[in-house]
Write a protein that holds these residues in place. Structure first.
Motif, mmCIF file in Angstrom:
data_model
loop_
_atom_site.group_PDB
_atom_site.id
_atom_site.type_symbol
_atom_site.label_atom_id
_atom_site.label_comp_id
_atom_site.label_asym_id
_atom_site.label_seq_id
_atom_site.Cartn_x
_atom_site.Cartn_y
_atom_site.Cartn_z
ATOM 1 N N VAL A 100 -52.543 31.149 79.448
ATOM 2 C CA VAL A 100 -52.835 29.773 79.062
ATOM 3 C C VAL A 100 -54.230 29.438 79.582
ATOM 4 C CG1 VAL A 100 -52.182 27.365 79.443
ATOM 5 C CG2 VAL A 100 -50.415 29.085 79.109
ATOM 6 N N SER A 101 -55.004 28.718 78.800
ATOM 7 C CA SER A 101 -56.380 28.395 79.204
ATOM 8 C C SER A 101 -56.412 27.245 80.206
ATOM 9 C CB SER A 101 -57.219 28.029 77.979
ATOM 10 O OG SER A 101 -56.914 26.724 77.542
ATOM 11 N N GLY A 102 -57.446 27.231 81.006
ATOM 12 C CA GLY A 102 -57.662 26.135 81.943
ATOM 13 C C GLY A 102 -57.835 24.812 81.219
ATOM 14 N N LYS A 103 -58.391 24.867 80.008
ATOM 15 C CA LYS A 103 -58.575 23.662 79.197
ATOM 16 C C LYS A 103 -57.230 23.003 78.884
ATOM 17 C CE LYS A 103 -60.152 22.242 74.618
ATOM 18 N NZ LYS A 103 -60.588 22.710 73.307
ATOM 19 N N ASP A 104 -56.228 23.822 78.540
ATOM 20 C CA ASP A 104 -54.905 23.272 78.242
ATOM 21 C C ASP A 104 -54.294 22.620 79.486
ATOM 22 O OD1 ASP A 104 -54.824 24.005 75.514
ATOM 23 O OD2 ASP A 104 -54.302 26.049 76.074
ATOM 24 N N ILE A 105 -54.490 23.255 80.627
ATOM 25 C CA ILE A 105 -53.987 22.688 81.883
ATOM 26 C C ILE A 105 -54.689 21.356 82.150
ATOM 27 C CG2 ILE A 105 -53.843 23.025 84.382
ATOM 28 C CD1 ILE A 105 -51.998 24.923 82.805
ATOM 29 N N SER A 106 -56.006 21.333 81.996
ATOM 30 C CA SER A 106 -56.805 20.123 82.257
ATOM 31 C C SER A 106 -56.388 18.966 81.356
ATOM 32 C CB SER A 106 -58.288 20.412 82.056
ATOM 33 O OG SER A 106 -58.735 21.372 82.960
ATOM 34 N N ARG A 107 -56.107 19.265 80.098
ATOM 35 C CA ARG A 107 -55.686 18.205 79.155
ATOM 36 C C ARG A 107 -54.369 17.586 79.593
ATOM 37 N NH1 ARG A 107 -55.372 19.959 73.294
ATOM 38 N NH2 ARG A 107 -55.576 17.741 72.886
ATOM 39 N N THR A 108 -53.459 18.413 80.085
ATOM 40 C CA THR A 108 -52.172 17.893 80.546
ATOM 41 C C THR A 108 -52.361 17.049 81.801
ATOM 42 O OG1 THR A 108 -51.049 19.820 79.621
ATOM 43 C CG2 THR A 108 -49.825 18.528 81.237
ATOM 44 N N VAL A 109 -53.087 17.591 82.771
ATOM 45 C CA VAL A 109 -53.311 16.883 84.036
ATOM 46 C C VAL A 109 -54.015 15.550 83.790
ATOM 47 C CG1 VAL A 109 -54.588 16.969 86.215
ATOM 48 C CG2 VAL A 109 -53.282 18.949 85.464
ATOM 49 N N ALA A 110 -54.955 15.521 82.862
ATOM 50 C CA ALA A 110 -55.715 14.304 82.595
ATOM 51 C C ALA A 110 -54.841 13.156 82.108
ATOM 52 C CB ALA A 110 -56.816 14.594 81.571
ATOM 53 N N ARG A 111 -53.685 13.456 81.558
ATOM 54 C CA ARG A 111 -52.803 12.418 81.029
ATOM 55 C C ARG A 111 -51.733 11.964 82.019
ATOM 56 N NH1 ARG A 111 -55.738 14.760 77.842
ATOM 57 N NH2 ARG A 111 -56.303 14.008 75.796
ATOM 58 N N LEU A 112 -51.654 12.649 83.152
ATOM 59 C CA LEU A 112 -50.662 12.257 84.161
ATOM 60 C C LEU A 112 -51.079 10.968 84.854
ATOM 61 C CD1 LEU A 112 -49.920 15.694 85.876
ATOM 62 C CD2 LEU A 112 -48.557 14.524 84.126
ATOM 63 N N LYS A 113 -50.111 10.116 85.083
ATOM 64 C CA LYS A 113 -50.345 8.895 85.860
ATOM 65 C C LYS A 113 -49.692 9.075 87.221
ATOM 66 C CE LYS A 113 -50.808 5.989 81.864
ATOM 67 N NZ LYS A 113 -50.382 4.887 81.082
ATOM 68 N N ARG A 114 -49.999 8.194 88.132
ATOM 69 C CA ARG A 114 -49.443 8.277 89.486
ATOM 70 C C ARG A 114 -47.911 8.384 89.434
ATOM 71 N NH1 ARG A 114 -51.311 4.375 94.191
ATOM 72 N NH2 ARG A 114 -53.198 4.850 93.033
ATOM 73 N N GLY A 115 -47.387 9.370 90.131
ATOM 74 C CA GLY A 115 -45.944 9.552 90.199
ATOM 75 C C GLY A 115 -45.353 10.387 89.071
ATOM 76 N N TRP A 116 -46.147 10.774 88.096
ATOM 77 C CA TRP A 116 -45.675 11.594 86.990
ATOM 78 C C TRP A 116 -45.894 13.063 87.335
ATOM 79 C CZ3 TRP A 116 -47.641 9.287 81.712
ATOM 80 C CH2 TRP A 116 -47.165 7.976 81.568
ATOM 81 N N ILE A 117 -45.170 13.927 86.644
ATOM 82 C CA ILE A 117 -45.388 15.364 86.781
ATOM 83 C C ILE A 117 -45.566 15.974 85.393
ATOM 84 C CG2 ILE A 117 -44.090 15.525 88.951
ATOM 85 C CD1 ILE A 117 -41.816 16.862 87.372
ATOM 86 N N GLY A 118 -46.093 17.177 85.374
ATOM 87 C CA GLY A 118 -46.287 17.871 84.111
ATOM 88 C C GLY A 118 -45.493 19.164 84.075
ATOM 89 N N SER A 119 -45.232 19.619 82.868
ATOM 90 C CA SER A 119 -44.563 20.892 82.653
ATOM 91 C C SER A 119 -45.347 21.642 81.576
ATOM 92 C CB SER A 119 -43.126 20.662 82.191
ATOM 93 O OG SER A 119 -42.505 21.883 81.864
ATOM 94 N N VAL A 120 -45.866 22.804 81.936
ATOM 95 C CA VAL A 120 -46.585 23.630 80.971
ATOM 96 C C VAL A 120 -45.702 24.844 80.683
ATOM 97 C CG1 VAL A 120 -48.693 24.896 80.442
ATOM 98 C CG2 VAL A 120 -48.804 22.846 81.886
ATOM 99 N N VAL A 121 -45.265 24.954 79.438
ATOM 100 C CA VAL A 121 -44.317 25.983 79.028
ATOM 101 C C VAL A 121 -45.019 26.920 78.049
ATOM 102 C CG1 VAL A 121 -42.056 26.413 77.985
ATOM 103 C CG2 VAL A 121 -42.457 24.281 79.246
#
Length: 168
Positions: free
Chosen positions: A96-117
């Protein structure tokens, strides 16, 4: 987890990932359903308090493919933790590219978590970035997808991956 360890598939794991990749070949947006299902299975195996909310539209989703929620409550206390998911149906040996990770992280708000599958892997560089920046991300690679599918198929007496994918 080293990249080589992520690529060290058993024959069953490799067959499952190949079947998944083939199933979603001409309908890659539908892989989001499997990604949401796998995330739910992994979280509910531990806490049994996660529910998928919705699957995002395929185009223009801004890097978020599904949304879910973990409910934590006792008495008057209630906390909902939003889970934003990214789904990547790629070749099992691909990272998975760092760009895809960055796009997910950029949308997280305080207290949220992400899942990259992903049906692929997470490179050492991507893992280090996530770890060093303390991003609240679950990383679900191809091996974990295959193992989760195998477990579900066994528990529900489903004979083929195609039948499993149709069921979900």
């Amino acid at each position: 987890l080293k990249e080589i360890d992520q690529k060290d598939y058993t024959k069953k794991q490799k067959k499952i990932l190949d079947d998944v990749k083939k199933y979603y070949e001409n309908k890659s947006n539908d892989f989001e359903y499997l990604a949401a299902f796998i995330t739910e299975k992994i979280i509910t195996d531990e806490w049994n308090n996660y529910r998928t909310g919705w699957i995002c539209k395929g185009v223009g989703d801004g890097g978020i493919d599904f949304v879910g929620k973990i409910k934590i409550s006792k008495g008057l206390s209630l906390v909902d933790i939003v889970v934003l998911g990214q789904a990547k149906c790629i070749k099992p040996e691909t990272s998975v590219s760092g760009k895809d990770i960055s796009r997910t992280v950029a949308r997280l708000k305080r207290g949220w978590i992400g899942s990259v599958v992903t049906t692929g892997i997470f490179s050492k560089k991507v893992q280090e970035e996530i770890y060093n920046d303390k991003y609240p991300l679950m990383l679900i690679n191809g091996k974990l997808i295959a193992d989760t599918i195998l477990k579900f198929m066994h528990e529900n007496k489903i004979k083929t991956v195609k039948l499993f994918l149709r069921k979900i």
